[in-house]
Design a protein around this motif. Structure first.
Motif, mmCIF file in Angstrom:
data_model
loop_
_atom_site.group_PDB
_atom_site.id
_atom_site.type_symbol
_atom_site.label_atom_id
_atom_site.label_comp_id
_atom_site.label_asym_id
_atom_site.label_seq_id
_atom_site.Cartn_x
_atom_site.Cartn_y
_atom_site.Cartn_z
ATOM 1 N N LEU A 1 8.041 14.873 -8.958
ATOM 2 C CA LEU A 1 6.738 15.430 -8.587
ATOM 3 C C LEU A 1 5.843 14.361 -7.963
ATOM 4 N N THR A 2 5.850 13.179 -8.539
ATOM 5 C CA THR A 2 5.039 12.083 -7.999
ATOM 6 C C THR A 2 5.536 11.663 -6.624
ATOM 7 N N ARG A 3 6.844 11.582 -6.437
ATOM 8 C CA ARG A 3 7.394 11.175 -5.138
ATOM 9 C C ARG A 3 7.056 12.163 -4.040
ATOM 10 N N PHE A 4 7.112 13.447 -4.347
ATOM 11 C CA PHE A 4 6.914 14.454 -3.300
ATOM 12 C C PHE A 4 5.454 14.814 -3.074
ATOM 13 N N THR A 5 4.614 14.705 -4.087
ATOM 14 C CA THR A 5 3.213 15.095 -3.921
ATOM 15 C C THR A 5 2.269 13.906 -3.847
ATOM 16 N N GLY A 6 2.668 12.771 -4.380
ATOM 17 C CA GLY A 6 1.798 11.599 -4.397
ATOM 18 C C GLY A 6 0.812 11.609 -5.552
ATOM 19 N N VAL A 7 0.770 12.682 -6.324
ATOM 20 C CA VAL A 7 -0.145 12.775 -7.459
ATOM 21 C C VAL A 7 0.336 11.816 -8.547
ATOM 22 N N GLY A 8 -0.564 10.966 -9.003
ATOM 23 C CA GLY A 8 -0.232 10.031 -10.062
ATOM 24 C C GLY A 8 0.382 8.735 -9.568
ATOM 25 N N ALA A 9 0.588 8.604 -8.277
ATOM 26 C CA ALA A 9 1.171 7.376 -7.731
ATOM 27 C C ALA A 9 0.099 6.299 -7.593
ATOM 28 N N VAL A 10 0.501 5.070 -7.777
ATOM 29 C CA VAL A 10 -0.402 3.942 -7.596
ATOM 30 C C VAL A 10 -0.221 3.444 -6.170
ATOM 31 N N HIS A 11 -1.311 3.364 -5.441
ATOM 32 C CA HIS A 11 -1.269 2.900 -4.062
ATOM 33 C C HIS A 11 -2.008 1.580 -3.950
ATOM 34 N N MET A 12 -1.318 0.598 -3.402
ATOM 35 C CA MET A 12 -1.956 -0.689 -3.175
ATOM 36 C C MET A 12 -2.789 -0.580 -1.902
ATOM 37 N N PRO A 13 -4.002 -1.098 -1.921
ATOM 38 C CA PRO A 13 -4.821 -1.027 -0.717
ATOM 39 C C PRO A 13 -4.191 -1.850 0.404
ATOM 40 N N LEU A 14 -4.357 -1.364 1.614
ATOM 41 C CA LEU A 14 -3.853 -2.111 2.749
ATOM 42 C C LEU A 14 -4.654 -3.395 2.880
ATOM 43 N N ARG A 15 -3.990 -4.435 3.234
ATOM 44 C CA ARG A 15 -4.686 -5.695 3.400
ATOM 45 C C ARG A 15 -4.208 -6.355 4.678
ATOM 46 N N ASN A 16 -5.115 -7.085 5.273
ATOM 47 C CA ASN A 16 -4.815 -7.782 6.509
ATOM 48 C C ASN A 16 -4.997 -9.275 6.284
ATOM 49 N N ALA A 17 -4.263 -10.045 7.057
ATOM 50 C CA ALA A 17 -4.418 -11.497 6.990
ATOM 51 C C ALA A 17 -5.743 -11.877 7.632
ATOM 52 N N VAL A 18 -6.557 -12.617 6.894
ATOM 53 C CA VAL A 18 -7.845 -13.080 7.399
ATOM 54 C C VAL A 18 -7.681 -14.459 8.031
ATOM 55 N N GLU A 19 -6.872 -15.284 7.388
ATOM 56 C CA GLU A 19 -6.678 -16.653 7.844
ATOM 57 C C GLU A 19 -5.277 -17.079 7.433
ATOM 58 N N SER A 20 -4.603 -17.819 8.304
ATOM 59 C CA SER A 20 -3.251 -18.249 7.994
ATOM 60 C C SER A 20 -2.998 -19.637 8.564
ATOM 61 N N LEU A 21 -2.237 -20.421 7.836
ATOM 62 C CA LEU A 21 -1.834 -21.753 8.278
ATOM 63 C C LEU A 21 -0.322 -21.855 8.182
ATOM 64 N N ALA A 22 0.292 -22.439 9.200
ATOM 65 C CA ALA A 22 1.714 -22.775 9.157
ATOM 66 C C ALA A 22 1.786 -24.233 8.734
ATOM 67 N N LEU A 23 2.379 -24.494 7.578
ATOM 68 C CA LEU A 23 2.337 -25.825 6.981
ATOM 69 C C LEU A 23 3.721 -26.415 6.768
ATOM 70 N N LEU A 24 3.784 -27.717 6.955
ATOM 71 C CA LEU A 24 4.970 -28.488 6.601
ATOM 72 C C LEU A 24 4.566 -29.462 5.503
ATOM 73 N N PHE A 25 5.374 -29.562 4.473
ATOM 74 C CA PHE A 25 5.110 -30.465 3.358
ATOM 75 C C PHE A 25 6.184 -31.539 3.358
ATOM 76 N N GLU A 26 5.750 -32.774 3.168
ATOM 77 C CA GLU A 26 6.675 -33.901 3.247
ATOM 78 C C GLU A 26 6.449 -34.832 2.064
ATOM 79 N N ASP A 27 7.511 -35.067 1.296
ATOM 80 C CA ASP A 27 7.422 -36.017 0.175
ATOM 81 C C ASP A 27 7.393 -37.428 0.742
#
Length: 161
Positions: free
Chosen positions: A40-66
């Motif tokens: 019932l939950t799969r077909f109707t969506g009633v009782g399902a938990v939905h995560m809010p959509l989120r967008n990337a606000v800021e992103s960094l491509a990082l390299l870490f070096e010991d």
């Protein structure tokens, strides 16, 4: 020994081996209810938990070096610029997170040349993703202080030219 006891069970005639039938029926009803509720939950969506959509606000491509002195150099993967150094003994959460991701790469036979993506999301959360292995660590799950250890990298990068 009397002949009456030879070959006869010592159990009363009303006892039997196994689980009583009312308990089996109850378990069956419970399983049927769980399957129906899930369907019932799969077909109707009633009782399902939905995560809010989120967008990337800021992103960094990082390299870490010991480094040999025990510090960890943080470089911007786009231009190779060194913009932060994690000193030995400081920010253990950064070190342990990177150690776990590096171990995963070694197990998969991957090298350290693929950058990590540090992302701040529109819902305020922060994650570190290793695109080489596909593993993502939601840093907020470890508490605000630990997440802040990584979010300071956004500020440090903005300060550097």
């Amino acid at each position: 020994m009397s002949q009456a006891s030879i070959g006869k069970s010592q159990k009363p005639s009303s006892a039997h081996d196994g689980v009583p039938r009312p308990i089996l029926r109850g378990a069956g009803v419970l399983i049927l209810f769980a399957l129906l509720a899930t369907g019932l939950t799969r077909f109707t969506g009633v009782g399902a938990v939905h995560m809010p959509l989120r967008n990337a606000v800021e992103s960094l491509a990082l390299l870490f070096e010991d480094r040999n002195d025990g510090s960890v150099a943080v470089r911007d993967a786009r231009d190779g610029a060194l913009f932060y150094v994690v000193q030995p003994g400081a920010y253990g959460f950064i070190r342990s997170t990177l150690r776990g991701l590096a171990r995963e790469r070694r197990r998969s036979g991957l090298d350290a040349s693929t950058p990590f993506a540090l992302t701040r999301w529109s819902d305020g959360t922060v994650s570190l993703e290793d695109s080489a292995t596909g593993r993502r660590v939601n840093l907020d799950a470890f508490g605000p202080d630990n997440a802040r250890a990584f979010t300071q990298l956004f500020t440090q990068r903005r300060r550097e030219p």
